[in-house]
Design a protein around this motif. Structure first.
Motif, PDB file in Angstrom:
ATOM      1  N   VAL A  56       0.833  -1.206   0.000  1.00 35.34           N
ATOM      2  CA  VAL A  56       0.000   0.000   0.000  1.00 35.34           C
ATOM      3  C   VAL A  56       0.864   1.250   0.000  1.00 35.34           C
ATOM      4  N   PHE A  57       1.948   1.223   0.780  1.00 33.93           N
ATOM      5  CA  PHE A  57       2.861   2.375   0.826  1.00 33.93           C
ATOM      6  C   PHE A  57       3.459   2.640  -0.558  1.00 33.93           C
ATOM      7  N   LEU A  58       3.948   1.610  -1.212  1.00 35.92           N
ATOM      8  CA  LEU A  58       4.572   1.780  -2.524  1.00 35.92           C
ATOM      9  C   LEU A  58       3.559   2.238  -3.565  1.00 35.92           C
ATOM     10  N   LEU A  59       2.363   1.673  -3.537  1.00 40.96           N
ATOM     11  CA  LEU A  59       1.337   2.058  -4.509  1.00 40.96           C
ATOM     12  C   LEU A  59       0.858   3.493  -4.282  1.00 40.96           C
ATOM     13  N   THR A  60       0.711   3.868  -3.005  1.00 41.85           N
ATOM     14  CA  THR A  60       0.251   5.226  -2.706  1.00 41.85           C
ATOM     15  C   THR A  60       1.282   6.256  -3.132  1.00 41.85           C
ATOM     16  N   THR A  61       2.537   6.018  -2.814  1.00 40.71           N
ATOM     17  CA  THR A  61       3.576   6.972  -3.206  1.00 40.71           C
ATOM     18  C   THR A  61       3.763   6.990  -4.730  1.00 40.71           C
ATOM     19  N   TRP A  62       3.696   5.830  -5.369  1.00 41.79           N
ATOM     20  CA  TRP A  62       3.868   5.759  -6.822  1.00 41.79           C
ATOM     21  C   TRP A  62       2.751   6.524  -7.543  1.00 41.79           C
ATOM     22  N   ASN A  63       1.538   6.459  -6.996  1.00 37.67           N
ATOM     23  CA  ASN A  63       0.385   7.111  -7.631  1.00 37.67           C
ATOM     24  C   ASN A  63       0.054   8.465  -6.998  1.00 37.67           C
ATOM     25  N   TYR A  64       0.995   9.016  -6.282  1.00 37.90           N
ATOM     26  CA  TYR A  64       0.778  10.280  -5.560  1.00 37.90           C
ATOM     27  C   TYR A  64       0.201  11.369  -6.470  1.00 37.90           C
ATOM     28  N   HIS A  65       0.738  11.530  -7.643  1.00 41.85           N
ATOM     29  CA  HIS A  65       0.352  12.642  -8.506  1.00 41.85           C
ATOM     30  C   HIS A  65      -0.990  12.423  -9.207  1.00 41.85           C
ATOM     31  N   SER A  66      -1.511  11.210  -9.167  1.00 38.24           N
ATOM     32  CA  SER A  66      -2.803  10.946  -9.811  1.00 38.24           C
ATOM     33  C   SER A  66      -3.940  10.799  -8.798  1.00 38.24           C
ATOM     34  N   LEU A  67      -3.624  10.820  -7.522  1.00 41.77           N
ATOM     35  CA  LEU A  67      -4.632  10.687  -6.473  1.00 41.77           C
ATOM     36  C   LEU A  67      -4.978  12.063  -5.909  1.00 41.77           C
ATOM     37  N   PRO A  68      -6.236  12.271  -5.471  1.00 46.05           N
ATOM     38  CA  PRO A  68      -6.566  13.524  -4.771  1.00 46.05           C
ATOM     39  C   PRO A  68      -5.827  13.581  -3.432  1.00 46.05           C
ATOM     40  N   TRP A  69      -5.558  14.790  -2.946  1.00 46.31           N
ATOM     41  CA  TRP A  69      -4.741  14.938  -1.747  1.00 46.31           C
ATOM     42  C   TRP A  69      -5.360  14.239  -0.543  1.00 46.31           C
ATOM     43  N   TRP A  70      -6.708  14.265  -0.477  1.00 43.94           N
ATOM     44  CA  TRP A  70      -7.362  13.659   0.683  1.00 43.94           C
ATOM     45  C   TRP A  70      -7.220  12.131   0.686  1.00 43.94           C
ATOM     46  N   ALA A  71      -7.134  11.531  -0.502  1.00 42.97           N
ATOM     47  CA  ALA A  71      -6.915  10.084  -0.574  1.00 42.97           C
ATOM     48  C   ALA A  71      -5.485   9.741  -0.164  1.00 42.97           C
ATOM     49  N   VAL A  72      -4.530  10.566  -0.616  1.00 42.88           N
ATOM     50  CA  VAL A  72      -3.137  10.366  -0.202  1.00 42.88           C
ATOM     51  C   VAL A  72      -3.018  10.526   1.307  1.00 42.88           C
ATOM     52  N   PHE A  73      -3.680  11.546   1.849  1.00 43.63           N
ATOM     53  CA  PHE A  73      -3.649  11.792   3.289  1.00 43.63           C
ATOM     54  C   PHE A  73      -4.205  10.598   4.060  1.00 43.63           C
ATOM     55  N   ALA A  74      -5.373  10.105   3.642  1.00 43.10           N
ATOM     56  CA  ALA A  74      -6.007   8.987   4.346  1.00 43.10           C
ATOM     57  C   ALA A  74      -5.163   7.717   4.256  1.00 43.10           C
ATOM     58  N   LEU A  75      -4.700   7.393   3.056  1.00 47.86           N
ATOM     59  CA  LEU A  75      -3.884   6.190   2.878  1.00 47.86           C
ATOM     60  C   LEU A  75      -2.522   6.343   3.541  1.00 47.86           C
ATOM     61  N   GLY A  76      -1.921   7.529   3.377  1.00 49.18           N
ATOM     62  CA  GLY A  76      -0.595   7.744   3.942  1.00 49.18           C
ATOM     63  C   GLY A  76      -0.594   7.675   5.453  1.00 49.18           C
ATOM     64  N   ALA A  77      -1.527   8.374   6.095  1.00 53.66           N
ATOM     65  CA  ALA A  77      -1.565   8.413   7.554  1.00 53.66           C
ATOM     66  C   ALA A  77      -1.842   7.039   8.143  1.00 53.66           C
ATOM     67  N   THR A  78      -2.840   6.329   7.596  1.00 54.05           N
ATOM     68  CA  THR A  78      -3.181   5.017   8.162  1.00 54.05           C
ATOM     69  C   THR A  78      -2.075   3.992   7.901  1.00 54.05           C
ATOM     70  N   THR A  79      -1.423   4.069   6.747  1.00 50.46           N
ATOM     71  CA  THR A  79      -0.335   3.127   6.454  1.00 50.46           C
ATOM     72  C   THR A  79       0.852   3.345   7.388  1.00 50.46           C
ATOM     73  N   ILE A  80       1.223   4.598   7.622  1.00 49.76           N
ATOM     74  CA  ILE A  80       2.345   4.890   8.512  1.00 49.76           C
ATOM     75  C   ILE A  80       2.015   4.469   9.934  1.00 49.76           C
ATOM     76  N   CYS A  81       0.794   4.760  10.372  1.00 47.82           N
ATOM     77  CA  CYS A  81       0.386   4.365  11.729  1.00 47.82           C
ATOM     78  C   CYS A  81       0.380   2.852  11.878  1.00 47.82           C
ATOM     79  N   LEU A  82      -0.194   2.156  10.899  1.00 48.88           N
ATOM     80  CA  LEU A  82      -0.240   0.694  10.968  1.00 48.88           C
ATOM     81  C   LEU A  82       1.157   0.102  10.965  1.00 48.88           C
ATOM     82  N   HIS A  83       2.067   0.697  10.193  1.00 45.11           N
ATOM     83  CA  HIS A  83       3.450   0.222  10.210  1.00 45.11           C
ATOM     84  C   HIS A  83       4.081   0.456  11.572  1.00 45.11           C
TER      85      HIS A  83
END
Length: 317
Positions: free
Chosen positions: A39-66
Protein backbone atom coordinates in the motif's frame (compact mmCIF):
# COMPACT_ATOMS: atom_id res chain seq x y z
CA UNK A 1 23.38 -2.56 18.73
CA UNK A 2 22.56 -6.18 19.38
CA UNK A 3 21.59 -8.41 16.50
CA UNK A 4 20.41 -11.39 18.51
CA UNK A 5 16.96 -12.30 19.74
CA UNK A 6 16.22 -10.74 23.09
CA UNK A 7 14.53 -12.97 25.68
CA UNK A 8 13.66 -9.82 27.63
CA UNK A 9 11.28 -8.86 24.82
CA UNK A 10 8.85 -11.57 25.92
CA UNK A 11 9.77 -14.37 23.48
CA UNK A 12 7.27 -16.93 22.30
CA UNK A 13 9.73 -19.76 23.01
CA UNK A 14 12.11 -20.62 25.79
CA UNK A 15 15.81 -19.86 25.43
CA UNK A 16 16.72 -23.32 24.21
CA UNK A 17 14.20 -23.16 21.39
CA UNK A 18 14.97 -19.65 20.13
CA UNK A 19 18.04 -20.62 18.08
CA UNK A 20 16.23 -23.44 16.27
CA UNK A 21 13.22 -21.29 15.39
CA UNK A 22 14.81 -17.87 14.81
CA UNK A 23 14.14 -18.02 11.06
CA UNK A 24 10.61 -19.44 11.18
CA UNK A 25 8.16 -16.70 10.22
CA UNK A 26 4.79 -15.96 11.74
CA UNK A 27 2.82 -15.99 8.49
CA UNK A 28 -0.06 -13.62 9.40
CA UNK A 29 2.42 -10.97 10.55
CA UNK A 30 4.60 -11.45 7.49
CA UNK A 31 1.56 -11.10 5.20
CA UNK A 32 0.54 -7.97 7.08
CA UNK A 33 4.01 -6.50 6.56
CA UNK A 34 3.83 -7.28 2.83
CA UNK A 35 0.43 -5.62 2.60
CA UNK A 36 1.59 -2.48 4.40
CA UNK A 37 4.62 -2.07 2.14
CA UNK A 38 2.48 -2.73 -0.95
CA UNK A 39 0.00 0.00 0.00
CA UNK A 40 2.86 2.38 0.83
CA UNK A 41 4.57 1.78 -2.52
CA UNK A 42 1.34 2.06 -4.51
CA UNK A 43 0.25 5.23 -2.71
CA UNK A 44 3.58 6.97 -3.21
CA UNK A 45 3.87 5.76 -6.82
CA UNK A 46 0.39 7.11 -7.63
CA UNK A 47 0.78 10.28 -5.56
CA UNK A 48 0.35 12.64 -8.51
CA UNK A 49 -2.80 10.95 -9.81
CA UNK A 50 -4.63 10.69 -6.47
CA UNK A 51 -6.57 13.52 -4.77
CA UNK A 52 -4.74 14.94 -1.75
CA UNK A 53 -7.36 13.66 0.68
CA UNK A 54 -6.92 10.08 -0.57
CA UNK A 55 -3.14 10.37 -0.20
CA UNK A 56 -3.65 11.79 3.29
CA UNK A 57 -6.01 8.99 4.35
CA UNK A 58 -3.88 6.19 2.88
CA UNK A 59 -0.59 7.74 3.94
CA UNK A 60 -1.56 8.41 7.55
CA UNK A 61 -3.18 5.02 8.16
CA UNK A 62 -0.34 3.13 6.45
CA UNK A 63 2.35 4.89 8.51
CA UNK A 64 0.39 4.36 11.73
CA UNK A 65 -0.24 0.69 10.97
CA UNK A 66 3.45 0.22 10.21
CA UNK A 67 4.23 1.79 13.59
CA UNK A 68 1.89 -0.74 15.21
CA UNK A 69 3.73 -3.48 13.34
CA UNK A 70 7.07 -2.24 14.69
CA UNK A 71 5.62 -2.67 18.17
CA UNK A 72 4.89 -6.31 17.35
CA UNK A 73 8.45 -6.77 16.08
CA UNK A 74 9.72 -5.82 19.54
CA UNK A 75 7.83 -8.87 20.78
CA UNK A 76 9.41 -11.16 18.17
CA UNK A 77 6.92 -11.07 15.31
CA UNK A 78 7.20 -12.09 12.53
CA UNK A 79 10.59 -13.62 13.45
CA UNK A 80 12.31 -14.67 16.65
CA UNK A 81 15.47 -13.15 15.18
CA UNK A 82 15.93 -9.46 15.92
CA UNK A 83 18.17 -9.20 12.86
CA UNK A 84 15.44 -10.47 10.53
CA UNK A 85 12.84 -8.26 12.17
CA UNK A 86 15.08 -5.27 11.62
CA UNK A 87 15.39 -6.04 7.90
CA UNK A 88 11.67 -6.65 7.43
CA UNK A 89 10.03 -4.22 9.87
CA UNK A 90 12.75 -1.80 10.94
CA UNK A 91 12.25 0.83 8.21
CA UNK A 92 11.30 4.18 9.71
CA UNK A 93 8.49 5.20 7.37
CA UNK A 94 7.60 7.93 9.87
CA UNK A 95 11.22 9.13 9.78
CA UNK A 96 11.63 10.27 13.37
CA UNK A 97 12.63 7.37 15.63
CA UNK A 98 15.39 4.80 15.03
CA UNK A 99 13.97 1.29 15.10
CA UNK A 100 16.70 -0.14 17.34
CA UNK A 101 16.23 2.59 19.92
CA UNK A 102 12.51 1.88 19.94
CA UNK A 103 13.22 -1.81 20.49
CA UNK A 104 15.50 -0.96 23.40
CA UNK A 105 13.20 1.52 25.12
CA UNK A 106 10.02 -0.50 24.65
CA UNK A 107 11.68 -3.65 25.96
CA UNK A 108 12.72 -1.65 29.02
CA UNK A 109 9.14 -0.42 29.33
CA UNK A 110 8.01 -4.03 29.79
CA UNK A 111 10.86 -5.12 32.06
CA UNK A 112 10.83 -2.19 34.49
CA UNK A 113 8.60 -2.65 37.48
CA UNK A 114 7.78 1.09 37.61
CA UNK A 115 5.36 1.59 34.73
CA UNK A 116 4.69 5.36 34.23
CA UNK A 117 7.65 6.37 36.42
CA UNK A 118 9.08 9.55 34.79
CA UNK A 119 12.66 8.43 35.48
CA UNK A 120 12.48 4.69 34.85
CA UNK A 121 9.79 4.26 32.20
CA UNK A 122 10.92 5.70 28.83
CA UNK A 123 7.29 5.81 27.65
CA UNK A 124 5.94 7.79 30.61
CA UNK A 125 4.15 11.07 29.88
CA UNK A 126 4.34 12.27 33.47
CA UNK A 127 6.88 14.69 34.88
CA UNK A 128 8.25 15.38 38.33
CA UNK A 129 8.54 18.86 39.83
CA UNK A 130 12.29 18.45 39.46
CA UNK A 131 12.00 17.89 35.71
CA UNK A 132 9.50 20.74 35.38
CA UNK A 133 11.87 23.17 37.11
CA UNK A 134 14.55 22.45 34.49
CA UNK A 135 12.26 23.27 31.54
CA UNK A 136 11.99 26.58 29.71
CA UNK A 137 8.70 28.47 29.61
CA UNK A 138 8.03 27.36 26.02
CA UNK A 139 8.79 23.74 26.89
CA UNK A 140 6.35 23.91 29.79
CA UNK A 141 3.64 25.39 27.56
CA UNK A 142 4.07 22.60 25.01
CA UNK A 143 3.88 19.91 27.68
CA UNK A 144 0.77 21.51 29.13
CA UNK A 145 -0.88 21.54 25.70
CA UNK A 146 0.08 17.90 25.14
CA UNK A 147 -1.97 16.89 28.17
CA UNK A 148 -5.04 17.12 25.89
CA UNK A 149 -5.57 14.70 23.03
CA UNK A 150 -5.73 17.56 20.52
CA UNK A 151 -2.43 18.96 21.77
CA UNK A 152 -0.83 15.54 21.70
CA UNK A 153 -1.91 14.95 18.11
CA UNK A 154 -1.00 18.43 16.84
CA UNK A 155 2.25 18.99 18.74
CA UNK A 156 3.35 15.47 19.63
CA UNK A 157 4.97 14.43 16.33
CA UNK A 158 7.05 17.61 16.19
CA UNK A 159 7.91 17.41 19.88
CA UNK A 160 9.15 13.83 19.70
CA UNK A 161 11.03 14.52 16.48
CA UNK A 162 12.94 17.35 18.15
CA UNK A 163 13.65 15.09 21.11
CA UNK A 164 14.96 12.45 18.69
CA UNK A 165 17.23 15.03 17.03
CA UNK A 166 18.66 16.02 20.41
CA UNK A 167 19.25 12.37 21.28
CA UNK A 168 20.91 11.85 17.90
CA UNK A 169 23.34 14.72 18.56
CA UNK A 170 24.22 13.28 21.99
CA UNK A 171 24.70 9.76 20.66
CA UNK A 172 26.77 10.69 17.62
CA UNK A 173 29.18 12.75 19.74
CA UNK A 174 29.47 10.09 22.45
CA UNK A 175 32.11 7.90 20.72
CA UNK A 176 30.03 4.96 21.99
CA UNK A 177 29.51 2.41 19.22
CA UNK A 178 26.38 0.95 20.83
CA UNK A 179 24.77 4.40 20.83
CA UNK A 180 25.92 5.30 17.33
CA UNK A 181 25.00 2.14 15.40
CA UNK A 182 21.19 2.49 15.70
CA UNK A 183 21.52 5.83 13.92
CA UNK A 184 23.59 4.27 11.14
CA UNK A 185 20.76 1.86 10.37
CA UNK A 186 18.20 4.64 10.79
CA UNK A 187 19.87 7.09 8.41
CA UNK A 188 20.53 4.34 5.87
CA UNK A 189 16.89 3.27 5.73
CA UNK A 190 15.57 6.84 5.78
CA UNK A 191 17.89 7.67 2.86
CA UNK A 192 16.43 4.77 0.86
CA UNK A 193 12.86 5.74 1.77
CA UNK A 194 13.40 9.37 0.78
CA UNK A 195 15.15 8.34 -2.43
CA UNK A 196 12.03 6.41 -3.38
CA UNK A 197 9.66 9.14 -2.20
CA UNK A 198 11.48 12.21 -3.51
CA UNK A 199 13.71 10.84 -6.25
CA UNK A 200 11.55 8.19 -7.88
CA UNK A 201 8.01 9.34 -7.04
CA UNK A 202 8.82 13.07 -7.13
CA UNK A 203 6.98 13.80 -3.88
CA UNK A 204 8.22 16.97 -2.17
CA UNK A 205 9.67 16.38 1.29
CA UNK A 206 7.13 18.74 2.89
CA UNK A 207 4.28 16.78 1.27
CA UNK A 208 5.59 13.46 2.57
CA UNK A 209 5.82 14.91 6.08
CA UNK A 210 2.39 16.59 5.87
CA UNK A 211 0.48 13.71 4.26
CA UNK A 212 2.32 10.63 5.56
CA UNK A 213 4.78 10.93 8.43
CA UNK A 214 3.20 13.63 10.62
CA UNK A 215 -0.45 12.47 10.53
CA UNK A 216 0.63 8.83 10.79
CA UNK A 217 2.49 9.62 14.00
CA UNK A 218 -0.51 11.65 15.24
CA UNK A 219 -2.76 8.61 14.80
CA UNK A 220 -0.29 6.44 16.71
CA UNK A 221 -0.34 8.96 19.55
CA UNK A 222 -4.11 8.48 19.88
CA UNK A 223 -3.44 4.91 21.01
CA UNK A 224 -0.78 5.83 23.53
CA UNK A 225 -2.64 8.86 24.94
CA UNK A 226 -4.67 6.95 27.53
CA UNK A 227 -2.70 3.71 27.50
CA UNK A 228 -1.31 4.09 31.02
CA UNK A 229 -2.16 5.89 34.22
CA UNK A 230 -0.30 6.41 37.47
CA UNK A 231 -1.66 4.03 40.11
CA UNK A 232 -0.21 2.37 43.23
CA UNK A 233 -0.76 -1.16 41.87
CA UNK A 234 1.20 -2.09 38.72
CA UNK A 235 -1.68 -4.15 37.30
CA UNK A 236 -4.08 -1.20 37.43
CA UNK A 237 -1.92 1.07 35.24
CA UNK A 238 -2.85 -0.27 31.77
CA UNK A 239 -6.14 0.38 29.99
CA UNK A 240 -8.69 -1.78 28.26
CA UNK A 241 -10.20 0.18 25.36
CA UNK A 242 -12.84 -1.76 23.43
CA UNK A 243 -12.17 -0.28 20.00
CA UNK A 244 -14.18 -0.97 16.87
CA UNK A 245 -12.89 -2.79 13.80
CA UNK A 246 -11.02 0.19 12.30
CA UNK A 247 -9.18 1.36 15.42
CA UNK A 248 -8.59 -2.16 16.66
CA UNK A 249 -6.87 -3.28 13.47
CA UNK A 250 -5.02 0.03 13.08
CA UNK A 251 -3.45 -0.51 16.50
CA UNK A 252 -3.22 -4.31 16.04
CA UNK A 253 -5.46 -4.74 19.07
CA UNK A 254 -2.94 -3.17 21.40
CA UNK A 255 -5.91 -1.13 22.62
CA UNK A 256 -6.48 -4.18 24.84
CA UNK A 257 -3.42 -2.97 26.65
CA UNK A 258 -3.89 -4.65 30.02
CA UNK A 259 -4.01 -7.96 28.13
CA UNK A 260 -0.81 -7.04 26.27
CA UNK A 261 1.05 -6.34 29.50
CA UNK A 262 -0.31 -9.53 31.06
CA UNK A 263 0.65 -11.65 28.02
CA UNK A 264 3.18 -9.66 25.95
CA UNK A 265 4.12 -12.65 23.76
CA UNK A 266 0.56 -13.18 22.54
CA UNK A 267 0.22 -12.60 18.78
CA UNK A 268 -1.71 -9.48 17.78
CA UNK A 269 -4.36 -11.43 15.87
CA UNK A 270 -5.10 -13.63 18.90
CA UNK A 271 -5.77 -10.74 21.27
CA UNK A 272 -9.51 -10.21 20.57
CA UNK A 273 -10.42 -13.86 21.25
CA UNK A 274 -8.15 -14.02 24.27
CA UNK A 275 -9.69 -10.83 25.61
CA UNK A 276 -13.17 -12.30 25.35
CA UNK A 277 -11.96 -15.26 27.42
CA UNK A 278 -10.31 -13.13 30.11
CA UNK A 279 -12.42 -9.96 30.09
CA UNK A 280 -13.80 -10.21 33.62
CA UNK A 281 -10.44 -11.20 35.08
CA UNK A 282 -8.56 -8.42 33.27
CA UNK A 283 -11.01 -5.71 34.29
CA UNK A 284 -10.93 -6.92 37.89
CA UNK A 285 -7.13 -6.90 37.92
CA UNK A 286 -6.73 -3.52 36.23
CA UNK A 287 -9.10 -1.80 38.63
CA UNK A 288 -11.75 -1.18 35.98
CA UNK A 289 -9.53 1.11 33.92
CA UNK A 290 -11.76 0.88 30.87
CA UNK A 291 -12.98 2.99 27.96
CA UNK A 292 -15.72 1.83 25.54
CA UNK A 293 -13.81 3.09 22.48
CA UNK A 294 -11.61 5.81 21.06
CA UNK A 295 -14.70 7.90 20.34
CA UNK A 296 -15.26 8.07 24.09
CA UNK A 297 -11.63 9.10 24.64
CA UNK A 298 -11.90 11.79 21.96
CA UNK A 299 -15.14 13.17 23.39
CA UNK A 300 -13.77 13.23 26.93
CA UNK A 301 -10.23 14.48 26.38
CA UNK A 302 -9.92 16.21 23.01
CA UNK A 303 -9.60 19.59 24.73
CA UNK A 304 -9.49 18.54 28.39
CA UNK A 305 -6.46 17.02 30.12
CA UNK A 306 -6.87 13.45 31.27
CA UNK A 307 -4.02 13.37 33.78
CA UNK A 308 -2.13 15.79 36.02
CA UNK A 309 1.20 16.83 34.58
CA UNK A 310 3.08 15.72 37.71
CA UNK A 311 3.33 12.06 38.64
CA UNK A 312 1.26 11.72 41.83
CA UNK A 313 3.57 9.19 43.49
CA UNK A 314 7.02 10.18 42.23
CA UNK A 315 8.49 13.43 43.48
CA UNK A 316 12.22 13.14 42.71
CA UNK A 317 14.77 10.91 41.02
Amino acid sequence: MTTETDPAAAPRLNKGEIGRHAYVADIPTLLLAAGIYAVFLLTTWNYHSLPWWAVFALGATTICLHGSLQHEAVHNYPFMSRRLNRWTIGWSLWLWIPYDLYVKTHTRHHIDQDLTDPFLDPESNYLTEEQWAEMSGLHRLVRQCMRTLAGRMLLGPGYYTLASIRECARDLTSADRERIMPWVWHFSTVAIILYWVMGVCQIPFWAYVALFAYPGTSLALVRSYAEHRAAPDEKTRSIICEAGAFWGFLFLYNNLHALHHAEPALAWYKRPARYRQLKSKLLAENGGYFMPGYGAIIRAYLFRPKEPIFHPFKKAG
